[in-house]
Design a protein around this motif. Structure first.
Motif, short mmCIF file in Angstrom:
data_model
loop_
_atom_site.label_atom_id
_atom_site.label_comp_id
_atom_site.label_asym_id
_atom_site.label_seq_id
_atom_site.Cartn_x
_atom_site.Cartn_y
_atom_site.Cartn_z
N LEU A 177 0.86 -1.24 -0.11
CA LEU A 177 -0.22 -0.10 -0.18
C LEU A 177 0.98 1.13 0.12
O LEU A 177 0.51 2.28 -0.47
CB LEU A 177 -0.97 0.03 1.20
N SER A 178 2.14 1.01 0.55
CA SER A 178 2.96 2.37 0.67
C SER A 178 3.37 2.93 -0.77
O SER A 178 3.69 1.98 -1.49
CB SER A 178 4.18 2.15 1.48
N SER A 179 3.52 4.06 -0.90
CA SER A 179 4.07 4.77 -2.13
C SER A 179 5.73 4.45 -2.26
O SER A 179 6.08 4.44 -3.39
CB SER A 179 3.74 6.18 -2.32
N SER A 180 6.18 4.13 -1.18
CA SER A 180 7.53 3.75 -1.27
C SER A 180 7.94 2.35 -1.85
O SER A 180 9.08 2.36 -2.08
CB SER A 180 8.09 4.00 0.21
N GLY A 181 7.01 1.63 -2.11
CA GLY A 181 7.27 0.27 -2.71
C GLY A 181 7.74 -0.57 -1.43
O GLY A 181 7.58 -2.06 -1.72
N LEU A 182 7.58 -0.12 -0.43
CA LEU A 182 7.89 -1.12 0.92
C LEU A 182 6.38 -1.24 1.82
O LEU A 182 5.83 -0.39 1.49
CB LEU A 182 8.97 -0.26 1.85
N ASP A 183 6.38 -2.27 2.40
CA ASP A 183 5.49 -2.25 3.21
C ASP A 183 5.12 -1.50 4.24
O ASP A 183 6.15 -0.97 4.88
CB ASP A 183 5.26 -3.72 4.04
N PRO A 184 3.91 -0.76 4.27
CA PRO A 184 3.94 0.47 5.45
C PRO A 184 4.28 -0.20 6.80
O PRO A 184 4.24 -1.32 6.96
CB PRO A 184 2.48 0.66 5.36
N LEU A 185 4.77 0.90 7.64
CA LEU A 185 5.04 0.59 8.94
C LEU A 185 3.81 0.12 9.52
O LEU A 185 2.73 0.76 9.39
CB LEU A 185 5.60 1.62 9.72
N GLY A 186 3.90 -1.21 10.46
CA GLY A 186 2.71 -1.54 11.17
C GLY A 186 1.93 -2.48 10.39
O GLY A 186 0.90 -2.84 10.92
N THR A 187 2.46 -2.85 9.19
CA THR A 187 1.44 -3.78 8.54
C THR A 187 1.01 -5.23 9.18
O THR A 187 0.22 -5.53 9.18
CB THR A 187 2.22 -4.13 7.23
N SER A 188 2.35 -5.71 9.71
CA SER A 188 2.06 -7.01 10.40
C SER A 188 0.85 -6.83 11.57
O SER A 188 0.39 -7.95 11.87
CB SER A 188 3.25 -7.42 10.94
N ALA A 189 0.84 -5.73 12.18
CA ALA A 189 -0.57 -5.55 13.20
C ALA A 189 -1.83 -5.43 12.62
O ALA A 189 -2.65 -5.65 13.35
CB ALA A 189 0.03 -4.40 14.26
N VAL A 190 -1.90 -5.42 11.34
CA VAL A 190 -3.22 -5.16 10.72
C VAL A 190 -3.52 -6.01 9.64
O VAL A 190 -4.35 -5.71 8.93
CB VAL A 190 -3.55 -3.58 10.18
N ASN A 191 -2.78 -7.19 9.56
CA ASN A 191 -2.95 -8.07 8.48
C ASN A 191 -4.17 -8.35 7.99
O ASN A 191 -4.68 -8.44 6.85
CB ASN A 191 -2.08 -9.19 8.45
#
Length: 438
Positions: A177-191
């Motif tokens: 979802l992040s525009s940086s091409g990386l998973d946004p911070l906190g992704t694992s907490a809201v999978n």
């Protein structure tokens, strides 16, 4: 020993000639490659991670494609099927849904004895290499069999092949979802609150979305399909809310165009525009996501909007931000990829979404698809890397050319011809949308 006069030069030794061509993926492009190999009398093995052919398409089978039947059937596959008594679906200009494509074309194709006997279902490729060679060893490389490591219910195993055609697609590798091409911070907490593109909103997953607020992230046609389904759900399910969040000021990929010969796609864009104008879909533009965090029973998207800090609260987020190739399994293969779109370096300029739409991509075949690893090809959607402009007809011509190359038929391999529909507006900001051509 047979010598194929090709560039790069590839020698097929007596041992290599006894080995099959290994096809990764039993989707439409992998099956088309198989059909071409059948016609040329070349042995092959198809490795399919699912338990049925076209397993990825089955996941979004409720979604309608954009192309009518005349652009969806591979010529070699048609010949094999018609010889077995199959009748092609009526080409009335209507685009079928994904499940129709499977039921009426791909499943019968995969069931042909000369193809079905060579498919290994439930077999996931985890790595491709050369037998006894990592990517640093050069001497004798072109005459050494490929080694394919696979995961099955029984565990890890290996097989060898004379060549590899990777038609594994990209549906299983979504962009974050992040525009940086990386998973946004906190992704694992809201999978649990972030869902894959093209969920079955009006079918098997209806209860998940009914009465809830869903935010669709992405600027492409996968996003549009989901938005329209959610809007329909909102007409019958109280408290169902729909938000469309994009990172740019506009979503050109889902804009309708009078020049688009794919009428179903043009109508898709028009319908989304109407739903936004009617207030059924809330549209939030210019939102850059950086962080995700739980918020009550839902999720909070945190980032910036037009340079200022911004948040957006929702129950569910659907990631329709496009796809990327899974290159991890190819680490020991010598690839030559474009730095931007991760497509073969000769193909990349032809498909750059900043310059091309689906219908303006030039015909291309084995030469544009080849890598320094002789006998290895990435085809189909995966060959396009992160570019979202792929049409099935393009993939069919790719594998026809590649198989001719493998057979030493340079005249057929180099006579690449392809007529594509004019598609109007199709390209825009790289990486923010999803596959716009099907």
């Amino acid at each position: 020993m047979t010598l194929l006069d090709l560039t790069p030069r590839t020698v097929v030794t007596d041992r290599l000639a006894t080995l099959p061509v290994v096809i990764i993926g039993a989707g439409p492009i992998g099956l088309a490659a198989a059909a071409n190999l059948v016609e040329r009398g070349i042995d092959f093995t198809i490795l399919e991670s699912g338990q049925k052919a076209a397993s990825s398409i089955r996941l979004w089978g409720h979604t309608r494609l954009f192309s009518p039947w005349r652009h969806l059937i591979d010529p070699a596959s048609r010949r094999l099927l018609e010889a077995a008594g199959w009748t092609a679906p009526a080409d009335d200009g209507r685009a079928p849904a994904g499940q129709e494509l499977v039921d009426d074309y791909l499943a019968p194709l995969a069931s042909l004895p000369q193809i079905r006997s060579r498919i290994r279902f439930g077999t996931r490729v985890v790595a491709v290499s050369r037998e006894g060679m990592d990517r640093t060893r050069t001497a004798g490389r072109d005459t050494t069999p490929f080694l394919i490591r696979v995961q099955t219910e029984e565990g890890l195993g290996e097989l060898t092949g004379r060549a590899v055609i990777d038609a594994s697609g990209t549906y299983g590798s979504p962009n974050p979802l992040s525009s940086s091409g990386l998973d946004p911070l906190g992704t694992s907490a809201v999978n649990g609150a972030v869902l894959h593109a093209l969920p079955d909103v009006l079918g098997t997953e209806r209860e998940r979305f009914a009465g809830r607020h869903t935010t669709v992230v992405g600027a492409g046609h996968s996003a549009a399909n989901t938005l329209i389904a959610l809007a329909e759900l909102a007409t019958t399910e109280p408290d169902t809310r729909v938000t469309w969040l994009i990172r740019n000021a506009s979503a050109i990929r889902v804009s309708s165009s009078a020049d688009d010969e794919l009428a179903d796609r043009a109508r898709l864009g028009s319908r989304v525009d109407q739903l936004v104008d009617a207030g059924i879909i809330e549209k939030i533009d210019s939102f850059e996501i950086a962080t995700l965090e739980p918020h009550g029973d839902g999720i909070r998207l945190i980032g910036t909007r037009r340079g200022d800090p911004a948040t957006h609260d929702t129950d569910l987020a659907v990631g329709a931000t496009g796809f990327r190739p899974d290159l991890g399994m190819l680490r020991e293969i010598r690839l030559q990829l474009d730095d931007i779109v991760e497509a073969p370096i000769r193909l990349a300029p032809l498909i750059d979404p900043n310059l091309h739409s689906c219908g303006t991509v030039a015909p291309h075949g084995f030469d544009e698809l080849r890598h320094p690893e002789a006998g290895f090809f990435v085809v189909g959607m995966k060959s396009y890397g992160r570019a979202p402009t792929f049409l099935l007809a393009t993939g069919y011509e790719q594998v026809r050319s590649v198989v001719a190359w493998l057979d030493g038929d340079m005249r057929a391999a180099t006579e690449v011809q392809l007529t594509l529909p004019a598609t109007g507006v199709c390209s825009t900001d790289l990486g923010s949308g999803s596959t716009c051509c099907s």
